[in-house]
Design an enzyme around this catalytic site. Structure first.
Site, PDB file in Angstrom:
ATOM      1  CB  CYS A  42      57.032  45.932  41.440  1.00 42.73           C
ATOM      2  SG  CYS A  42      55.262  45.926  41.103  1.00 42.73           S
ATOM      3  CB  VAL A 275      31.758  50.637  24.753  1.00 44.70           C
ATOM      4  CG1 VAL A 275      31.767  50.420  23.248  1.00 44.70           C
ATOM      5  CG2 VAL A 275      31.359  52.069  25.082  1.00 44.70           C
ATOM      6  CB  ILE A 278      35.640  48.277  24.731  1.00 43.50           C
ATOM      7  CG1 ILE A 278      35.423  48.681  23.258  1.00 43.50           C
ATOM      8  CG2 ILE A 278      36.887  48.948  25.291  1.00 43.50           C
ATOM      9  CD1 ILE A 278      35.389  50.187  23.024  1.00 43.50           C
ATOM     10  CB  ALA A 280      39.169  48.558  30.733  1.00 42.05           C
ATOM     11  CE1 TYR A 426      57.581  25.924  66.772  1.00 37.63           C
ATOM     12  CE2 TYR A 426      56.684  23.845  67.591  1.00 37.63           C
ATOM     13  CZ  TYR A 426      57.583  24.885  67.710  1.00 37.63           C
ATOM     14  OH  TYR A 426      58.468  24.906  68.738  1.00 37.63           O
TER      15      TYR A 426
END
Lengths: 567, 567
Positions: A42, A275, A278, A280, A426
């Protein structure tokens, strides 16, 4: 246990470190196609602009540091070219040696990210044409600028990368044009809120070609001709394509993993693919929008990091769950900030949620303490239940705070009316006794209780001008004189009680002031006198800004008592 | 309906305006003893310091503006001297004419506020001795300063008003001493977090006499002698007593209303007192601490305003409920900010809640983007349930944001582990991909899951030095050399795996680094090798700051990978 991770940036790097913390014995190998790991994705536009001075700042982690601290084998410039789930191996190619080899795994984590979209009609090889995704891309652009001193740039696309890059190129003194196919920048925002972003970009010299699309790029004697779909062409010394990204999932596809939107990888809330063994994470996976429940693609660093941690937990035998992505994001637009969380109006409509909205323009902190600035806040909620759906804010101070408070409230499943009860911190330099978020809650409660009826900026022009309704502007004569909506007559709020006889009984009244606060008080007075009264939410300020695409968010305070008396 | 309101500042003024919006026909009369209504109470110290330049900024509302907009009869310099519930009247005295009269009511709202505490032994009439509560007090102090050019001031008390005033008097170049009976400033904070405030005050030249109390003030040839309880005396040109306030409830008491803590007015969640048709709000009422359920007194503007709105709703026939006060508050301490929400450790103990806590020192935004600053965050939660109880933060940027996010999470009843899932807005100028609040959630989850065991700064010195436990500092040699806790030996984290043989098996290990992050990784390594390992929460930075009362919150970043790798 041997874990292989494909991709060593946000999600992959986080997962690797977490796996090590959970399991000192695991073998962890990360293959990263680029030359860098765990880099500051970023921050890339800010390095191009020189805000971040040193490239080393972008790449604090190295394969060496990962090894010495975590015993993680980070192999950069290694591309995984195939996954073989049946034998639990991957094929890997060393980009330097060109050689390929097989690597076995017990668990595989895919964090391949996404790749910049380039129209087929565009030749990626044209010198001076760039995309911006990796450290390498960034160094290429910076080197090009240092060497060629381009004076103008065309940016294709109008999302985060494009806007951040536009700002940074402007800071370098370049002439910048953004070409964006939709009619607005920053699609996570509704068009009304985007208009403030447009205004700020233009005020800072960025040219916007909205509703246009780039079709091609040609060399033109050391410079470029950027060809638009409508046949026009723009001259530029460089061009960057920032049209968004598409999941980089050819590996997953070839391996037979279940795919979703735009070929993203489908995962469950444990970040498991279809699967076994696996997993992600990151920009390549389809996620659930936590407010709408829709399947979406979101390229955001926060979710990628959290997903990486969750995948690591599960890889190591835990049971961590991803709760979906809320889509909170924020962008610096020169001196302005724009932020969003949850879903916008369009997404609500798409999801079949009946939404209502309020606009308000509170001060960033107590008006009597120096430096207070007006912000424009839009809060979207479900009409029936008052469930919070989303918020969008533009302004100059404390925008990040307000959006995060609203993001937290949304995440907690709060109703919009509960916002009025939030006990926030505040003191005059930081907020107001009734904070912006409290104020949103007050307004929404007034609506929910039937005490306040609204109309919106997009309805103001279509109200009948045939005398069948009363169109009333309750600002002062001076304010009215300086600009008002056609067809609205003026009775200043403080004269309304005396002059109420001027309003024809039986006709609905549509009331307007600068911010929507005085007209609300007018509606309180009038509705108790038997009038059916509607308040312009967001007031003339919002109306004018959106209508003229002129962005008055940087106006100083609204006049009079708008600033001090509450809802 | 005729409503009489006693007190025209925060709660009273808010209620008056809301009553009018709800009921155009109600007669509303407000009696305010001072000469000002709806003034900016929290801005008063900043007017004395000249940050707020014009007195008119403090008093934007006037009786005239209230009349013209709301038809509310605001009578300043009118003191209600008696309430007669049996005949529904109050006795009122005009402070200007001296005349008294009776005023009837259908509903009475008490918003009398509180009055500054002055020890009995102190003569309030000594010239140069002040309290600070009203606009009149403020003007008196500013006039005194402009006329007499005092070079030194003693402030009695160490709460919000005192600290804000100290800062403002320092800005005027005065020599300022704070005398505070407790051993710390700012009692809403635990002593460890208060130590950062002490450090910042001292760094800015404010002298702190903690554990001392003022007994009297004497004139001393145009100057003052401030006498302390231990017999010592301080010379000063002026003195301000800011020892806190006590509810100003003699009226309520005489009228037979039920009273609570320190003679505060007892109200239910509709803000109704024990006597029919009499409501009360603001600093004069006892409220429920929403986290602990305890009865407490809190002098805060936000709650007063919200209570005023709720009382107005109920006076007008509605049914609004006050959900209690969470105690969120924030203070500017020169360039530092300190903020708190919920309950602190002492309050948890008092309420019989078994609490645990974590300390962390995250960056205000991405470390690679310029201007990031370290903050110190303490999060307190219930051990058994992980329910969030409170938070305290000190630092330089974004403190107001972090505390409001935590305040919102607490208000929503979130568990501390849920903080890790919050989807907050990230871009490099504003936050980190793993936000400070996310990080707190990660740490607490690690503790809840039994993966992380902590020890605290106050335990570090009492650990046995007899060789029965291993005391381990995992920072670099340079860091260790620059200062460490006595008795701790040094093995840098990145050498720990090789040198693990140097640690005696079977002995518990207490691990330390700068912030608590590297030592956590050390604990991960060691506990998997069979060691019983404890991590110093908050690290050496917190330990040193509290021990030496030296406040290292302004240190730049911790070195090495503390700053980039997550939990």
């Amino acid at each position: 246990m041997k874990v292989v991770i494909v991709g060593g940036v946000a999600g992959g790097a986080t997962a690797a470190a977490r796996i090590r913390r959970l399991d000192e014995e695991a073998e962890v190998i990360v293959f990263e196609r680029s030359g860098y790991v765990s880099y500051a994705n970023c921050g890339l536009p800010y390095y191009i602009g020189g805000v971040i001075g040193e490239a080393s700042e972008l790449t604090l982690q190295t394969p060496e540091s990962f090894w010495s601290r975590f015993r993680i084998d980070m192999r950069v410039r290694h591309e995984v070219t195939a996954i073989h789930p049946e034998c639990r191996t991957v094929t890997v190619r060393s980009l330097d040696s060109g050689e390929s080899f097989e690597e076995s795994y017990d668990r595989l984590l895919l964090s391949p990210g996404a790749k910049p979209i380039l129209p087929r009609s565009v030749d990626a090889g044209v010198p001076g044409l760039f995309t911006l995704r990796t450290v390498e891309d960034t160094l290429r652009i910076r080197t090009f600028i240092e060497k060629n001193h381009p004076r103008s740039a065309v940016l294709a696309g109008g999302g985060f990368i494009s806007l951040e890059l536009a700002e940074n190129l402007r800071e370098l003194g370049m002439d910048v044009t953004i070409v964006q196919r939709p009619g607005q920048l920053m699609k996570p925002f509704d068009p009304d809120m985007a208009s403030f972003i447009h205004a700020r970009m233009r005020k800072n010299g960025v040219k916007l070609l909205l509703g246009h699309a780039v079709e091609g790029v040609e060399e033109n004697g050391g410079s470029l001709r950027v060809l638009l779909k409508d046949g026009k062409a723009l001259a530029a010394d460089m061009t960057v394509f920032a049209l968004g990204v598409s999941p980089d999932t050819h590996l997953a596809k070839e391996a037979g993993l279940r795919l979703g939107l735009k070929d993203s990888i489908v995962v469950n809330d444990r970040m498991e693919t279809s699967v076994p063994d696996i997993y992600a994470v990151g920009d390549a996976v389809q996620v659930t929008q936590s407010v709408s429940g829709e399947d979406v693609l979101l390229s955001l660093a926060g979710p990628a990091n959290r997903q990486g941690r969750i995948a690591a937990d599960n890889i190591c035998g835990g049971d961590s769950r991803y709760r979906g992505s809320q889509g909170s994001s924020i962008i610096k637009v020169f001196d302005m900030t724009a932020a969003v969380t949850g879903i916008n109006e369009q997404a609500a409509e798409r999801a079949g949620i009946r939404a209502d909205k309020v606009y308000l323009s509170p001060a960033s902190h107590a008006g009597y303490y120096p430096g207070a600035r007006t912000m424009i806040m839009k809060v979207i909620y479900e009409k029936e239940t008052c469930r919070l759906l989303g918020a969008q804010i533009v302004g100059y101070e404390g925008i990040d705070k307000q959006i995060d408070v609203l993001a937290t409230a949304i995440s907690a499943g709060m109703t919009a009316t509960r916002l009025k009860d939030l006990d926030l911190a505040y003191a005059p330099p930081y907020s107001s006794a009734k904070s912006p978020v409290n104020m949103a809650g007050f307004i929404i409660e007034n609506i929910a209780d039937g005490r306040l009826k609204q109309f919106h900026w997009h309805e103001a022009d279509t109200l009948p001008r045939d005398g069948s309704v009363t169109l009333l502007d309750v600002r002062t004569e001076q304010e009215y004189g300086a600009g008002h909506i056609d067809g609205f007559c003026n009775i200043p709020l403080d004269e309304l009680r005396e002059r109420i006889g001027e309003l024809e009984q039986g006709k609905p009244v549509y009331a307007v002031c600068q911010s929507g606060l005085r007209s609300y008080i007018a509606c309180c007075i009038l509705s108790q006198k038997g009038f059916d009264c509607y308040n312009l939410s967001g007031g003339y300020r919002l109306y004018r800004s959106v209508r003229e695409d002129c962005g008055c968010a940087d106006e100083s305070f609204p006049c009079g008592m708008d600033r001090t008396v509450s809802r």
